[in-house]
Write an enzyme that holds these catalytic residues in place. Sequence first.
Site, PDB file in Angstrom:
ATOM      1  CG  ASN A 217      37.078 -82.643  21.696  1.00 43.39           C
ATOM      2  OD1 ASN A 217      36.189 -83.547  21.798  1.00 43.39           O
ATOM      3  ND2 ASN A 217      37.569 -82.253  22.771  1.00 43.39           N
ATOM      4  CG  PHE A 330      40.330 -94.172  25.895  1.00 48.65           C
ATOM      5  CD1 PHE A 330      39.875 -94.352  27.062  1.00 48.65           C
ATOM      6  CD2 PHE A 330      40.049 -94.487  24.928  1.00 48.65           C
ATOM      7  CE1 PHE A 330      38.974 -95.487  27.245  1.00 48.65           C
ATOM      8  CE2 PHE A 330      38.991 -95.755  25.048  1.00 48.65           C
ATOM      9  CZ  PHE A 330      38.594 -96.009  26.167  1.00 48.65           C
TER      10      PHE A 330
END
Length: 410
Positions: A217, A330
Amino acid sequence: MNAATPTVPNLAERRIVLGVTGGIAAYKAADLTRRLLEAGAEVQVVMTAGAQEFVTPLTFQALSGRPVRTSLLDPAAEAAMGHIELARWPDLILIAPASADVIARLAHGLADDLLSTLCLATDKPIAIAPAMNRLMWANPATQANVATLVARGVQVIGPGAGAQACGEIGDGRMTEPLQIREAVAQRFGHGPLSGVKAVVTAGPTREPIDPVRFITNRSSGKMGYALAAALRALGAEVTLLSGPTSLATPAGVTRIDIETAQELLDAALQTARGAQIFVGAAAVADYRVDGVADEKIKKNDATLQLTLHRNPDVISAVREQDARLFVAGFAAETEKLEEHARGKLTRKKLDLIAANWVGRGRAFDRDDNALSVYWPGGGRELPHASKTEIARQLAALIAERFHARAAAPA
Ligand code: PMT
């Protein structure tokens, strides 16, 4: 007397080279010298030619009790302590004020005066307290130079915002001497996380398809690395579990490299044992390829089908292993930021979650970010700023919540 009191941090036996560069804030470096000495530090002042236009070396000599070093090619000074020796002497090189010019010269590795030569010749940590006009600070050239230095592990203290000597108002004021001293003390392990072990995950994972291909990613690791540095600056002993990135390890941080989510899981479970804080900033691949090919897949067919399996959830596994650990995650969201982030906070049994908008050029692989931080029964906005600044604020919040949880009845 240099004895530390409760309000004065203890910098006894710490050696600091204080680099003073040209700018009106040079006069504040005189107070900074005094403050560092008051905390017990040994201070050797090095002034650039520009700095001497604003304040005389005699001022710093009188304050520090040491002759000020101003020249690379001064035979008398070199005979006392050569510049290479001086580069090895300190525990920290602190440049305050750091002008746009010195920041640029450090970023480009120049060594055309004593201060820049010391910075190039040292293996000791370097911290800078920038001070300049707001437009010079905001200029992409300066920001790129600062980002280069941060990536090399240089600590950036400030700058603050407010009225400037040029009459303008904005970012670029040198951080006040007392705050600089506090930041210096914290990096020597006298901060609110002193004695606390923290583990931070950062960067992407890579899930192999065959020996030459993988799924990954857009994470650069910048957010997690900045957070590792910020937690270190608060005194924590930090282990950074890093996916593949091109970033330099922050000063004083132990780094362990991983590639796949499974490798991250193994390293996380191991390093979290004995830690008190765990922060998952890594963008962990949710799926891995079933049956990774031993040989490079040939493009014989028009289509190729890959079967993907769910990866383990690293942060949930770490939480399951130790209910007492302070676990912060997160949340990377493209819609319904608070709803999704609070859902993850509850589902993963986290103590805190830092949510950021992603997609459309946001958060991933950028030098800036903004966070909405949530915890059970509370929350705080960290408005748009550099990742270094956001990480500093988030680390302070983590320290605050960590101590609040520790103080709460079980
Ligand atoms: O690296 P940068 O370029 O600086 O970009 C920063 C960032 C956008 C990657 C960072 O700020 C961020 O949001 N990191 C978390 C990305 C993410 O995977 O979010 P998520 O909402 O999918 O996951 C939620 C939490 O679970 C995260 O703490 C994540 O680390 C964790 N997780 C997710 C999947 C998984 N298999 N294991 C996990 O531990």
